[in-house]
Design an enzyme around this catalytic site. Structure first.
Site, short mmCIF file in Angstrom:
data_model
loop_
_atom_site.label_atom_id
_atom_site.label_comp_id
_atom_site.label_asym_id
_atom_site.label_seq_id
_atom_site.Cartn_x
_atom_site.Cartn_y
_atom_site.Cartn_z
N GLU A 58 0.18 5.63 -8.28
CA GLU A 58 0.51 5.62 -6.85
C GLU A 58 1.36 6.81 -6.45
O GLU A 58 1.20 7.38 -5.37
CB GLU A 58 1.28 4.35 -6.49
CG GLU A 58 0.42 3.11 -6.38
CD GLU A 58 -0.02 2.61 -7.73
OE1 GLU A 58 0.60 3.00 -8.73
OE2 GLU A 58 -0.98 1.84 -7.77
N HIS A 101 1.42 -9.78 -5.00
CA HIS A 101 0.27 -9.55 -4.14
C HIS A 101 0.55 -10.08 -2.75
O HIS A 101 -0.35 -10.37 -2.00
CB HIS A 101 -0.98 -10.25 -4.71
CG HIS A 101 -1.44 -9.68 -6.01
ND1 HIS A 101 -0.86 -9.97 -7.21
CD2 HIS A 101 -2.42 -8.78 -6.28
CE1 HIS A 101 -1.47 -9.30 -8.17
NE2 HIS A 101 -2.42 -8.57 -7.63
#
Lengths: 353, 433
Positions: free
Chosen positions: A88, A158
């Site tokens: 990322e 999540h």
């Protein structure tokens, strides 16, 4: 009536919409589609209209884990729509470099929970690029899109809502849509905006939210909140998936005779203080609701600003109905979340203060 | 590439090499005594390390311009006793049956969330973890059920954790992706790829510190070893490289195990990595890198033995790349449409459990009925685990607020001594939390 070009978005802000599953008087026709399809359409249009726009991220090639990027690789080629390795920080930095060279970099971070390695690049580089180069360079073409928020079973990693971290960074814009039609217009506006934008998509709504979305190219204005419902007793402010919770709460208290004004903030920074202030001046009460933990969440900024601006007009303290100050839990997620009942209790407590 | 590295970057081996089982590459070792290691400045040997010994799995060449693949010594495979073989078999069958039961339970709605199954990769978990001592630690990823089971966490505890019950190993807090167990030194389950590797590095440092500075002897007779498991996708992440550097710099007792199953959700390893040969990244940092057939538990075990003993003696980390494959999709929500059926068939033919079974029968270590007996026993264990988990209570609501900080009164318990969530004002949103 077509809208092209930067900066001219439709102002549908002041019209009254009820919940996104039934639109009373749509100004534009469209097919009913869900959120990920609307995002997909927006990306198709963005890549179509700008030959120097690129979409990349983890797994975007086959369509992405939420199908937002379906068909892009086939249509625009692997030079413009490509997978990145699992890094990322690398993705964000790479996107900044692309944007600095005048391209429109649309980076996807697979879940907002994974955005933290990229946080350094976003905060230290993207937000400050124009400022510290004296406007010689900028990464305005940068848009980072990421699914955020609870999904019912996501657990710790999540389901997070990290918008507050980014709202603390001058130089960035943070935009969160509430529905498919909003998402398409806002995403196109973000991509074409000349500032770096972080665009959080409420993942719970990817399949669940269905709305009629026009097929053509249109943009919605940034930094403009939308009054979804007019009311006179209390102002409710929220964004993303939380708005549907707020809407249900509004419907329920309407039976008790409490009339709520519901505002979708849409752009979190720079946020539309005028609209919220005008509303609070009318109602005298404010409730802010978001999924992120209450302490230090963006509701705190709204509360403080409104208290400064409307102190004498306020009839009750600003209420914040937000997630608890714990890591996002796995079991008892409903207990952590700012549910309709919590909002109802707070509305009544505030109105009866 | 650093000018000091004596490793020549070779062209990647052809991709078709994957379609036939190939012998393990030997350790690639930059030894101080090697004449061709020229230019590398080696740090002073740590007090515990003996002079570098030739490793059994190495064909004795060290770095040179021609790296030859030595054929793997087959005598390693037969060197396993009946007890060991049956232990390995039982552990792999436990892992496989457990994961199959997870899938069933998931589709019946008993467990929820994101569940990632380990079918096909059992040889790696069993091959490494069954060699560990109780004081050794394991750090895993989100695909951690089988690592937990191999390390000794009871199937009941793991199943209950998956069902979100209080009797789970983390009291239902973590779920599928966050298995922790203090008594078994299982330091997690990490949903985020790569996050476990620095944690494992810290655990290894602590082990070395305890042994050398605090002079606490470990029952293992050497250093307590940490084994970090992670996937091929993680090898493109910054944290991986940072930790390879730190671990070698400080000669930490850690083994980095790459479970290379070729896919990171939908991204093929070969298309995401500039040099897909992962074991070569070890020597770039000064540690041995070794490749092993991760579908063969005996080969994994042989390599694991070397790597773990190296670490235990204080000779530092090893990077082990295990070529393996997951038979199911990335998670139970993954339709698994992207992988080539031929590829799947190829690896299905190399099922580690069937391979071990064949080996056991051929070498007369046990007979069919012994193995059937084990399978039956495992079936019972799994059924018992499911019943136990089903019958276990859900966590009390107060658990939601526990363990945010160390001091429960600082957060979870209000001034009246009761849990804040039991405060009737709690749902009003006006109760302070």
């Amino acid at each position: 009536m077509t809208l092209r070009g930067l900066g001219r978005g439709i102002s549908i802000g002041k019209r009254c919409f009820s919940s996104f599953t039934e639109v009373e008087k749509p100004p534009m026709d469209g097919k009913p589609i869900n959120l990920f399809s609307a995002i997909n359409q927006a990306l198709h249009i963005a890549l179509e209209t700008d030959p120097r726009a690129y979409v990349f991220g983890e797994d975007v090639g086959f369509g992405g884990v939420f199908r937002c990027t379906t068909g892009l690789a086939d249509r625009f080629g692997r030079n413009r729509v490509f997978n990145t390795p699992l890094c990322e920080q690398g993705i964000a930095g790479f996107a900044i470099g692309l944007a600095a060279m005048g391209n429109r970099a649309i980076a996807e971070i697979q879940f907002a929970d994974y955005i933290y390695p990229a946080f350094d690049q976003i905060v230290n580089e993207a937000a400050k690029f124009r400022y510290r180069s004296g406007n010689q360079f900028n990464c305005g073409g940068l848009t980072i899109r990421s699914p955020y928020g609870a999904v019912g079973h996501g657990g710790h990693y999540h389901s997070q809502s990290p918008e507050a971290f980014f709202c603390h960074v001058p130089g960035l814009k943070v935009v969160i849509p509430r529905s498919p039609r909003q998402a398409k217009g806002l995403l196109l506006a973000c991509i074409r905006d000349s500032n770096p934008v972080v665009f959080f998509e409420p993942k719970w709504l990817y399949r669940l939210a269905v709305e009629e979305v026009p097929e053509h190219d249109y943009m919605l204005p940034l930094s403009q909140a939308e009054v979804i419902r007019q009311g006179s007793d209390i102002t409710l402010v929220g964004w993303g998936a939380q708005l549907s919770v707020l809407e249900h709460a509004c419907d329920e208290v309407a039976k008790d005779g409490i009339s709520c004004e519901l505002i979708d903030l849409r752009t979190l920074i720079p946020w539309d203080k005028e609209t919220v202030e005008a509303s609070v001046r009318k109602t005298g009460r404010l409730l802010v609701s978001h999924e992120a933990p209450v302490t230090g969440g963006f509701g705190a900024e709204i509360s403080a600003s409104i208290a400064e601006r409307c102190f004498l007009r306020l009839e009750a303290p600003v209420a914040r109905i937000c997630g608890l100050d714990t890591p996002f839990p796995l079991v008892y997620e409903p207990f952590y979340m700012p549910t309709k009942n919590k909002v109802l209790d707070a509305i009544k407590a505030t109105v009866n203060y | 590439m650093s000018a000091f590295s004596a490793v020549k970057i070779l062209p990647s081996p052809p991709i078709t090499a994957r379609s036939t089982p190939k012998p393990s590459f030997p350790f690639v070792f930059s030894s101080p005594s090697s004449p061709t290691a020229g230019g590398i400045h080696r740090p002073a040997a740590a007090p515990l390390s003996s002079s570098p010994r030739p490793l059994r799995a190495v064909s004795s060449h060290v770095l040179s311009n021609e790296q030859r693949v030595a054929s793997h010594s087959h005598q390693d495979e037969a060197e396993v006793t009946r007890e060991e073989a049956l232990d390995l078999y039982e552990d792999m069958v436990l892992g496989r049956s457990f994961e199959d039961m997870c899938a069933q339970m998931y589709y019946r709605g008993k467990m929820f969330g994101f569940v990632h199954l380990y079918n096909g990769q059992e040889a790696v978990s069993t091959g490494f973890i069954r060699l560990l001592q109780p004081g050794d630690s394991v750090v895993s990823t989100y695909r951690d059920h089988v690592h937990a089971l191999s390390k000794g966490v009871p199937a009941r505890a793991v199943m209950a954790e998956l069902f979100g019950r209080t009797t789970g190993c983390c009291r239902g807090q973590g779920g599928s992706m966050h298995m922790f167990s203090a008594p078994h030194n299982l330091i997690g389950g990490f949903a985020f790829i790569g996050e476990g590797i620095p944690v494992a590095t810290g655990v290894a440092f602590s082990s070395r510190y305890r042994h050398e500075v605090l002079e606490e002897a470990s029952p293992s007779g050497g250093l307590d070893v940490t084994v970090a498991f992670f996937g091929d996708g993680t090898c493109n992440n910054g944290q991986f490289f940072e930790c390879l550097n730190m671990a070698q710099l400080w000669k930490l007792p850690i083994v980095f195990v790459v479970e290379n199953n070729l896919w990171a959700i939908g991204m093929s390893h070969l298309r995401a990595t500039s040099d897909p040969v992962i074991w070569k990244k070890g020597p770039a940092f000064g540690m041995p890198g070794v490749h092993v057939d991760g579908m063969d538990v005996l080969k994994v075990r042989a390599v694991a033995k070397e790597a773990i003993e190296r670490a235990r003696r204080g000779e530092g980390p090893t990077l082990v790349e295990c070529e393996t494959y997951r038979f199911r999709g990335h998670s139970l929500a993954d339709p698994d449409e992207l992988r080539n059926p031929d590829e799947k068939a190829h690896y299905a033919a190399r099922d580690p459990i069937l391979a071990l079974k064949k080996h056991i029968i051929e070498h007369d270590l046990a007979n069919e009925s012994d193995l059937k007996g084990i399978e039956k026993k495992i079936d019972d264990v799994i059924e018992d685990a499911v019943e136990f988990a089903d019958a276990s209570p859900l966590p009390p609501r107060s658990q939601l607020l526990e363990n945010v900080f160390a001091d429960p009164k600082g957060f979870g318990i209000g001034p009246d001594g009761k849990y804040r969530c039991e405060d009737p004002k709690f749902t009003e949103g006006t109760a302070q939390v």
